[in-house]
Design a protein around this motif. Structure first.
Motif, short mmCIF file in Angstrom:
data_model
loop_
_atom_site.label_atom_id
_atom_site.label_comp_id
_atom_site.label_asym_id
_atom_site.label_seq_id
_atom_site.Cartn_x
_atom_site.Cartn_y
_atom_site.Cartn_z
N HIS A 12 28.62 -26.91 64.85
CA HIS A 12 28.16 -27.68 63.69
C HIS A 12 29.09 -27.45 62.49
O HIS A 12 29.52 -28.38 61.82
N LYS A 13 29.43 -26.16 62.25
CA LYS A 13 30.31 -25.84 61.13
C LYS A 13 31.72 -26.39 61.36
O LYS A 13 32.35 -26.91 60.45
N GLU A 16 31.75 -30.04 60.75
CA GLU A 16 31.59 -30.33 59.32
C GLU A 16 32.92 -30.15 58.59
O GLU A 16 33.33 -31.00 57.78
N ARG A 146 14.00 -28.95 57.99
CA ARG A 146 15.41 -29.19 58.37
C ARG A 146 16.25 -27.95 58.09
O ARG A 146 15.77 -26.98 57.49
N GLY A 147 17.52 -28.01 58.48
CA GLY A 147 18.46 -26.95 58.13
C GLY A 147 18.23 -25.67 58.90
O GLY A 147 17.73 -25.69 60.03
N ASP A 151 16.85 -22.12 54.03
CA ASP A 151 16.69 -23.48 53.49
C ASP A 151 15.26 -23.81 53.05
O ASP A 151 15.08 -24.45 52.01
N PHE A 163 16.22 -27.22 50.31
CA PHE A 163 17.30 -27.64 51.23
C PHE A 163 16.71 -28.14 52.55
O PHE A 163 17.26 -29.05 53.17
N ALA A 164 15.58 -27.55 52.97
CA ALA A 164 14.99 -27.93 54.26
C ALA A 164 14.26 -29.26 54.20
O ALA A 164 13.87 -29.81 55.23
N ALA A 168 20.50 -33.90 55.98
CA ALA A 168 21.68 -33.07 56.21
C ALA A 168 22.88 -33.56 55.42
O ALA A 168 23.63 -32.77 54.84
N LYS A 171 22.59 -32.39 51.80
CA LYS A 171 22.85 -30.94 51.68
C LYS A 171 24.34 -30.67 51.87
O LYS A 171 24.94 -29.90 51.11
N ASN A 172 24.94 -31.29 52.86
CA ASN A 172 26.36 -31.03 53.14
C ASN A 172 27.28 -31.52 52.02
O ASN A 172 28.42 -31.11 51.92
N SER A 175 26.50 -28.45 49.19
CA SER A 175 26.31 -27.04 49.57
C SER A 175 27.47 -26.14 49.16
O SER A 175 28.60 -26.59 48.96
#
Ligand code: IMP
Length: 191
Positions: A12-13, A16, A146-147, A151, A163-164, A168, A171-172, A175
């Protein structure tokens, strides 16, 4: 095209960062370079941990690489959980870590906090550090699904949802990690 190893196996990271970096850069994960080692992370600061991880990769593979380290800093807890964010309660369970934060804060009205990320980039043996942070506050109760991590108890300044509860993409966009990654990519574009 410039190739960079991201000292992470969190798909995921990696995705991103690749989407922020654009097509002039190829971001490769550790499994893509055949690295399956347990990378030590024993520092007392985000800077030290990020640097330890990027040096580990640079010294073994001699490739341009970067690593990140992040966490939550709560003012009323003297900056805790900080570098211990991932295992604050002694376990990696997000629910247990959140419960410990809420218990330690009790009904303290001073709930200021921030998420912080430090990225250590090593190119030709020279380290460059990039930081991102987002200010906010810790809620009294959990909200949103979420998250990950903290979060559900973090409301960024200027918002009234955690954040949750945010999607997404939003947040992205704001963040701590996105801020640090944008700084690193900005630097790389000047090389
Ligand atoms: P890492 O260094 O990015 O793996 O983050 C370490 C720990 O900090 C995670 O396990 C989470 O507990 C916390 N953390 C970091 N970034 C976030 C975030 O964006 N939301 C919630 N928790 C986070």
């Amino acid at each position: 095209m410039m190739e960079l190893v991201f000292a992470s196996n969190n798909r995921h990271k990696v995705d991103e960062v690749q989407s922020i970096a654009g097509d002039k850069f190829l971001i490769r994960s550790l499994d893509e370079i055949g690295c399956y080692d347990e990378i030590p992370e024993t520092g007392n600061t985000f800077e030290a941990n990020a640097g330890q991880k990027s040096r580990f990769i640079y010294e073994r593979y001699n490739l341009a690489c970067f690593a990140d380290d992040s966490g939550l800093e709560i003012d009323a807890l003297n900056g805790e959980p900080g570098v211990d964010s991932a295992h604050y309660s002694g376990s990696r369970d997000f629910g247990n870590n959140i419960a410990l934060v809420l218990e330690k804060l009790g009904n303290n009205s001073e709930r200021r906090a921030r998420f912080r990320t430090v990225i250590s980039l090593i190119i030709d043996g020279t380290e460059h550090l990039f930081e991102g942070s987002i200010e906010g506050r810790i809620t009294e109760t959990i909200s949103g699904t979420r998250g990950f991590g903290y979060d559900p108890i973090f409301i960024p300044s200027g918002y009234d949802i955690t954040f949750a509860e945010m999607d997404a993409a939003e947040k992205n966009r704001i963040s701590h990690r996105a801020i640090a990654v944008h700084k690193m990519i900005g630097f790389l574009r000047t090389l």
